[in-house]
Design a protein around this motif. Structure first.
Motif, PDB file in Angstrom:
ATOM      1  N   UNK A 448      -1.011  30.209  50.439  1.00 40.85           N
ATOM      2  CA  UNK A 448      -1.181  29.837  51.842  1.00 40.85           C
ATOM      3  C   UNK A 448      -0.676  30.974  52.730  1.00 40.85           C
ATOM      4  N   UNK A 449      -1.535  31.565  53.542  1.00 38.72           N
ATOM      5  CA  UNK A 449      -1.060  32.583  54.481  1.00 38.72           C
ATOM      6  C   UNK A 449      -0.315  31.938  55.636  1.00 38.72           C
ATOM      7  N   UNK A 450       0.513  32.710  56.333  1.00 37.62           N
ATOM      8  CA  UNK A 450       1.178  32.158  57.520  1.00 37.62           C
ATOM      9  C   UNK A 450       0.150  31.732  58.568  1.00 37.62           C
ATOM     10  N   UNK A 451       0.473  30.678  59.289  1.00 37.40           N
ATOM     11  CA  UNK A 451      -0.409  30.140  60.327  1.00 37.40           C
ATOM     12  C   UNK A 451       0.371  30.118  61.635  1.00 37.40           C
ATOM     13  N   UNK A 452      -0.172  30.806  62.655  1.00 37.08           N
ATOM     14  CA  UNK A 452       0.457  30.797  63.965  1.00 37.08           C
ATOM     15  C   UNK A 452       0.231  29.456  64.646  1.00 37.08           C
ATOM     16  N   UNK A 453       1.182  29.082  65.487  1.00 30.56           N
ATOM     17  CA  UNK A 453       1.067  27.806  66.186  1.00 30.56           C
ATOM     18  C   UNK A 453      -0.071  27.816  67.198  1.00 30.56           C
ATOM     19  N   UNK A 454      -0.445  29.002  67.672  1.00 33.47           N
ATOM     20  CA  UNK A 454      -1.556  29.126  68.612  1.00 33.47           C
ATOM     21  C   UNK A 454      -2.525  30.171  68.082  1.00 33.47           C
ATOM     22  N   UNK A 455      -3.791  29.976  68.441  1.00 31.77           N
ATOM     23  CA  UNK A 455      -4.793  30.947  68.005  1.00 31.77           C
ATOM     24  C   UNK A 455      -4.653  32.270  68.743  1.00 31.77           C
ATOM     25  N   UNK A 456      -4.127  32.241  69.945  1.00 30.74           N
ATOM     26  CA  UNK A 456      -3.844  33.465  70.720  1.00 30.74           C
ATOM     27  C   UNK A 456      -2.746  33.123  71.715  1.00 30.74           C
ATOM     28  N   UNK A 457      -2.060  34.145  72.149  1.00 34.74           N
ATOM     29  CA  UNK A 457      -0.938  33.965  73.058  1.00 34.74           C
ATOM     30  C   UNK A 457      -1.200  34.756  74.336  1.00 34.74           C
ATOM     31  N   UNK A 458      -0.814  34.184  75.458  1.00 32.67           N
ATOM     32  CA  UNK A 458      -0.903  34.834  76.760  1.00 32.67           C
ATOM     33  C   UNK A 458       0.448  34.671  77.430  1.00 32.67           C
ATOM     34  N   UNK A 459       0.995  35.774  77.947  1.00 43.28           N
ATOM     35  CA  UNK A 459       2.286  35.734  78.605  1.00 43.28           C
ATOM     36  C   UNK A 459       2.193  36.530  79.906  1.00 43.28           C
ATOM     37  N   UNK A 460       2.852  36.027  80.922  1.00 42.80           N
ATOM     38  CA  UNK A 460       2.910  36.680  82.224  1.00 42.80           C
ATOM     39  C   UNK A 460       4.341  37.149  82.436  1.00 42.80           C
ATOM     40  N   UNK A 461       4.465  38.452  82.670  1.00 41.70           N
ATOM     41  CA  UNK A 461       5.778  39.072  82.829  1.00 41.70           C
ATOM     42  C   UNK A 461       5.842  39.700  84.204  1.00 41.70           C
ATOM     43  N   UNK A 462       6.817  39.319  85.026  1.00 40.57           N
ATOM     44  CA  UNK A 462       6.942  39.991  86.329  1.00 40.57           C
ATOM     45  C   UNK A 462       7.405  41.423  86.147  1.00 40.57           C
ATOM     46  N   UNK A 463       6.898  42.269  86.983  1.00 41.84           N
ATOM     47  CA  UNK A 463       7.309  43.668  86.887  1.00 41.84           C
ATOM     48  C   UNK A 463       8.773  43.821  87.260  1.00 41.84           C
ATOM     49  N   UNK A 464       9.295  44.996  86.949  1.00 39.98           N
ATOM     50  CA  UNK A 464      10.707  45.308  87.163  1.00 39.98           C
ATOM     51  C   UNK A 464      11.613  44.406  86.327  1.00 39.98           C
ATOM     52  N   UNK A 465      11.093  43.958  85.218  1.00 37.49           N
ATOM     53  CA  UNK A 465      11.897  43.127  84.325  1.00 37.49           C
ATOM     54  C   UNK A 465      13.006  43.967  83.710  1.00 37.49           C
ATOM     55  N   UNK A 466      14.139  43.338  83.354  1.00 40.25           N
ATOM     56  CA  UNK A 466      15.223  44.111  82.722  1.00 40.25           C
ATOM     57  C   UNK A 466      14.817  44.614  81.342  1.00 40.25           C
ATOM     58  N   UNK A 467      15.197  45.823  81.031  1.00 38.26           N
ATOM     59  CA  UNK A 467      14.874  46.409  79.731  1.00 38.26           C
ATOM     60  C   UNK A 467      15.674  45.709  78.641  1.00 38.26           C
ATOM     61  N   UNK A 468      15.005  45.392  77.546  1.00 38.85           N
ATOM     62  CA  UNK A 468      15.646  44.733  76.423  1.00 38.85           C
ATOM     63  C   UNK A 468      15.615  43.228  76.480  1.00 38.85           C
ATOM     64  N   UNK A 469      15.048  42.661  77.556  1.00 43.08           N
ATOM     65  CA  UNK A 469      14.993  41.207  77.669  1.00 43.08           C
ATOM     66  C   UNK A 469      13.794  40.664  76.883  1.00 43.08           C
ATOM     67  N   UNK A 470      13.928  39.425  76.424  1.00 42.59           N
ATOM     68  CA  UNK A 470      12.844  38.775  75.696  1.00 42.59           C
ATOM     69  C   UNK A 470      11.804  38.276  76.685  1.00 42.59           C
ATOM     70  N   UNK A 471      10.542  38.585  76.411  1.00 44.40           N
ATOM     71  CA  UNK A 471       9.467  38.166  77.309  1.00 44.40           C
ATOM     72  C   UNK A 471       8.739  36.951  76.763  1.00 44.40           C
TER      73      UNK A 471
END
Length: 932
Positions: A448-471
């Motif tokens: 059984x291969x790994x199965x992602x919870x979603x078929x694709x992911x979309x994320x919106x990140x505001x600019x000027x985000x802190x470096x090293x932060x999880x998005x």
């Protein structure tokens, strides 16, 4: 002692001969082999080379696990040599009883692959059991009137051996009164009878003692003895007589205890006490006495125990009848036990694989088991099956052996284990069955291969985000176990080429958390796509990819940028000239601005913050167009200043401002005075700023030089060399050194005094010029008056620096302020203000540069005009024919030497015998400015 020695010799003889017999009885089939051995072999004796006879390699025996199965382990297989060895005592009489042929069936199992071999072991009888009588003393009561030829039955001897080794004959000790004959029953049992050869006389001899010997046919011959004690009694001439010599009865094995079996009947013709008959068991096996009971008076035989067909199929009872006078007779009762379906089938697993890989092919052997039913006939016929809806089936292997096989694909993720129930049923009425449950664990395979919870992911990140932060984070699951289900994450590709991916994002290989490695800028990257991969730790590893679309959301982090009009250092724009006859709605100018943001953050609004006359001009909120709101009147000022704000629609909003200078004039000559007046005001402020900067730098330089001088003086005092101190002579004047990086409104001075390089050579300068470049060259690279700055003859003598000597420095000229004619500014436009500035007009700095380079001499003498003729350089197109050289600024006045009242223009005037003029045609207005 002699009997034991004979037995050992007999055993050794069989050990020599049994391989020969084994070769005769051994079958050529690979699955059925026969051996023949005598009983009572010593433990560890070799029966035969089982591995060789089965065609197995001795080196493979540990892996094949060759072994013998059975309830009683009489034999074992040597794992080193593959020989079949005797493990326990083998007693034929105990194993087979009176059976003429004793055969043991052994089941040998070999694994990897699984095979079952049937081995028949023929146990040969040896003469190890002598005949023996149930009673060592036999008592007989014989009447003295018994006629000659009367027969008296005796108890027969018992011999456990069979064949020639069993009981063969009887022998009676010699005497004159009695002889013996041997009779044989239908079942082959031999029993003796005593025959009276001569009448007895009680008065002569009241008792007789005889010896009865039972002899078998073994080699050597074994025998058993019993004593016969005959008591001569008074006359009783009629013995009891049974109604039948043999009684044959069939009994069901499920007959309960106490049930009546049969009744024997004997009669006696005598009377009285001689006719009273008593019944008794004569020669009977011990187990029969425990099962059956005989009534001594009635002759009724009843059961007192349970009958078991599987243990004993028939019983032979010898029943005797004796009258009161001592005469006796006997009969035999043969009891045949009928089989009943009273035994459940037995299921015995001989080989089981509890763990099965889920990728096992159909037909894989899981277990081997055998079935057994002690009943006979149809009651002992057994059939097996497994429950339905399970991927397993049964296959008959050989005789009563079955194989449990897989019958379809296995999936551990759906069913991790199976409880397989094997049911064995016989064919009796009613049928009996036995069930056994086998627990099978399905071993995991990386399928059984790994199965992602979603078929694709979309994320919106505001600019000027802190470096090293999880998005964001991704998650994948794997239905497998342990390492096959342990998922790790990685980034395999992106559309950020040619930018390095590691400088933008990274992913935690364990948790799937995605981190930003830098602060995103919407204006640089608005969106990018990542391809994430989740792999398990199986072998080979299975992987799955998913796309992650990252959108950078815009923040209002960019203020509007004003493109037009061009701004100066003071955030002011050029002058725009408006005709005095401009009608309402006349387009004066347009403020053009852009915002690097997008959306509402880039939606610009133009507003007037300050205005000289708020009602005179109107500004388009979205267009930035500045138009006249009404016609100009005589009371309105000619010069106007508008402070325009450009604000975006972000939260919070950002803005930029520009100051617009508008002059109402019909020609350039009419507008120039207003423009110069504005420049003069600005020049005063900048001149004061330059003054304070010069004073501050001078103080800092003096303090620094004083510190160095004190340090040197202290050091020379330490060396006690006063001559050297007398040679210090400061350089009172220094040529100004203009740095190459000089920009507008900066001080053209070098405040870095040289330090002593060698002991004894010291040079002190307060303002030392840069020797590599002339002041004029560095000050204004495009000025046509560079030759004047480089020519020392053009500079007054009091500005010439003297070589180092021991003279004192002359005090500087206290009148260092510039007069109105000496202040820098545009030629012909000098006024009475206290300060002047460099040209701050984009047109002056760009368009007049070419003219100045081409007409240096004419600009210096002021003899050329800038009209529409040959020397106008085409300026009439912008300013009209009224514009002449008097409107051109003389940049030589901007080159001056600190501490002196001279400029390059003054130097040229002195050379020509002229005094520098304060202006060329605007003296009246300059006078008014001085009064102000």
């Amino acid at each position: 002692m002699g009997r034991n020695a004979v037995s050992r010799d007999h055993l050794l003889r069989w050990q020599v001969l049994y391989p020969f017999f084994a070769s005769l009885f051994c079958w050529a089939l690979s699955e059925h082999i026969s051996y023949s051995i005598p009983e009572e072999l010593e433990k560890g004796s070799v029966v035969g080379s089982l591995a060789k006879d089965l065609g197995l390699d001795v080196r493979d025996l540990p892996a094949r696990k060759l072994r013998v199965n059975g309830k009683k382990q009489h034999f074992a297989v040597s794992t080193q040599s593959g020989e079949l060895l005797v493990r326990d005592r083998i007693d034929r009489e105990q194993l087979c009883g009176k059976k003429p042929v004793c055969v043991l069936t052994l089941e040998t199992v070999a694994e990897n692959p699984l095979n079952v071999f049937h081995v028949s072991m023929v146990i040969q009888d040896i003469n190890d059991n002598p005949p023996h009588f149930p009673q060592n003393i036999i008592n007989l009561q014989i009447n003295e009137f018994a006629p000659k030829g009367s027969r008296f039955g005796l108890e027969s001897a018992v011999d456990s051996d069979v064949g020639v080794n069993s009981l063969q004959s009887y022998q009676l000790s010699p005497n004159e009164y009695f002889s013996m004959i041997v009779k044989e029953s239908p079942n082959g049992r031999k029993y003796p009878e005593l025959v009276m050869e001569k009448p007895l006389d009680r008065e002569k001899q009241s008792s007789h003692h005889l010896v009865l010997v039972a002899v078998d046919g073994g080699n050597p011959v074994l025998s058993g003895t019993a004593q016969i004690r005959i008591n001569v009694t008074d006359a009783n001439d009629n013995p009891p007589v049974f109604s039948q010599d043999f009684y044959k009865v069939r009994l069901r094995e499920n007959l309960p205890p106490g049930s009546s079996v049969v009744r024997v009947l004997a009669t006696d013709k005598d009377e009285g006490i001689n006719a009273e008959i008593t019944y008794f068991f004569k020669t009977t096996a011990d187990n029969a006495l425990n099962i059956f009971h005989l009534d001594h008076k009635s002759g009724q035989i009843k059961t007192q125990g349970h009958l078991d067909f599987e243990n004993t199929e028939s019983y032979t009872l010898s029943v005797g009848a004796r009258d009161g006078g001592g005469l006796a007779s006997e009969c035999e009762v043969i009891l045949e036990i009928l089989d009943e379906n009273d035994n459940h089938p037995e299921v015995t697993f001989t080989s089981v694989s509890n763990n099965i890989a889920e990728d096992a092919v159909s037909g894989t052997v899981i277990a081997l088991f055998k079935t057994e039913d002690r009943d006979s006939g149809v009651n002992g016929e057994v059939t097996c099956h497994v429950q339905e809806n399970a991927p397993f089936r049964l296959e008959s292997s050989s005789r009563n052996y079955y194989k449990l096989l897989t019958d379809g694909p296995l999936d551990r993720e759906q069913t991790p284990q199976y409880n397989v129930t094997v049911t064995a049923s016989d064919k009796g009425k009613p049928p009996l069955s036995t069930s056994k449950t086998l627990t099978l664990h399905i071993a995991d395979v990386n399928d059984n291969p790994p199965v992602f919870l979603q078929s694709s992911y979309v994320v919106y990140v505001p600019e000027n985000n802190p470096s090293g932060a999880s998005i964001t984070s991704v998650s994948a699951s794997d239905a497998d176990l342990d390492g096959n289900g342990r998922v790790s994450y990685s980034i395999v590709s992106s559309d950020l080429v040619p930018l390095p991916l590691s400088s933008y994002v990274s992913v935690n290989s364990h948790s799937g958390a995605i981190f930003a490695q830098r602060s995103f800028d919407y204006e640089q990257v608005r969106t990018f796509e990542l391809t994430l991969q989740a792999c398990d730790a199986g072998s080979p590893a299975l992987c799955t990819n998913v796309t992650l679309q990252v959108f950078i959301s815009d923040l209002n982090d960019n203020a509007p940028n004003i493109l037009y009009p061009a701004l100066g250092p003071d955030r002011s724009a050029l002058f725009d000239m408006v005709p005095r006859s401009a009608e309402p709605g006349y387009l004066v100018t347009k403020v053009v601005a852009v915002d690097a943001d997008s959306g509402h953050n880039a939606w610009l609004a133009y507003r007037v913050l300050q205005a000289t006359d708020p009602g005179l001009f109107s500004l388009g909120l979205r267009t930035g167009e500045i138009r006249t709101a009404r016609a100009l009147t005589e009371r309105d000022a000619a010069r106007h200043r508008l402070l325009v704000s450009v604000q975006d629609g972000g939260q919070p909003p950002l803005s930029a401002t520009v100051a617009l200078h508008l002059v109402f004039a019909d020609s350039l000559q009419e507008a120039m005075p207003e423009m110069k007046e504005e420049r003069s005001d600005t020049s005063n402020i900048q001149s004061e700023l330059q003054f304070y900067l010069v004073v501050a730098l001078a103080l800092i330089s003096v303090l620094f030089l004083v510190t160095i001088i004190l340090t040197i003086i202290l050091r020379f005092r330490r060396y006690n060399n006063p001559k050297t101190l007398g040679c210090f002579s400061p350089d009172p004047y220094s040529k100004p050194a203009i740095p190459s990086s000089y920009e507008d409104r900066t001080l053209p001075y070098s405040n870095q005094p040289p330090l002593p390089t060698e002991l004894g050579k010291y040079e002190f300068t307060f303002l030392k010029p840069n020797n590599q470049h002339s002041a004029g060259h560095n000050f204004l690279s495009y000025s046509p008056f560079d030759t004047l700055a480089n020519d020392s003859s053009e500079i007054p003598n009091d500005l010439q620096t003297n070589p180092l000597d021991c003279e004192e420095q002359a005090p500087p000229n206290t009148d260092w302020r510039f007069s109105q004619a000496q202040r820098p500014g545009t030629s012909g436009s000098q006024n009475g203000d206290e300060g002047g500035t460099w040209p701050n007009n984009q047109f002056d700095t760009e368009m007049l540069q070419a003219m100045i380079l081409a007409s240096a001499n004419e600009a210096a003498d002021g003899s050329s005009t800038l009209g529409g003729g040959a020397g106008t350089m085409g300026l009439s197109a912008r300013y009209g024919p009224q514009f002449t050289l008097q409107h051109v600024p003389d940049y030589r006045q901007n080159v001056y030497i600190p501490g002196s009242t001279a400029t390059l223009a003054n130097a040229a005037g002195k050379r020509d015998g002229k005094a520098p003029a304060g202006g060329n045609g605007n003296k009246k207005k300059s006078g008014k400015k001085e009064k102000k």
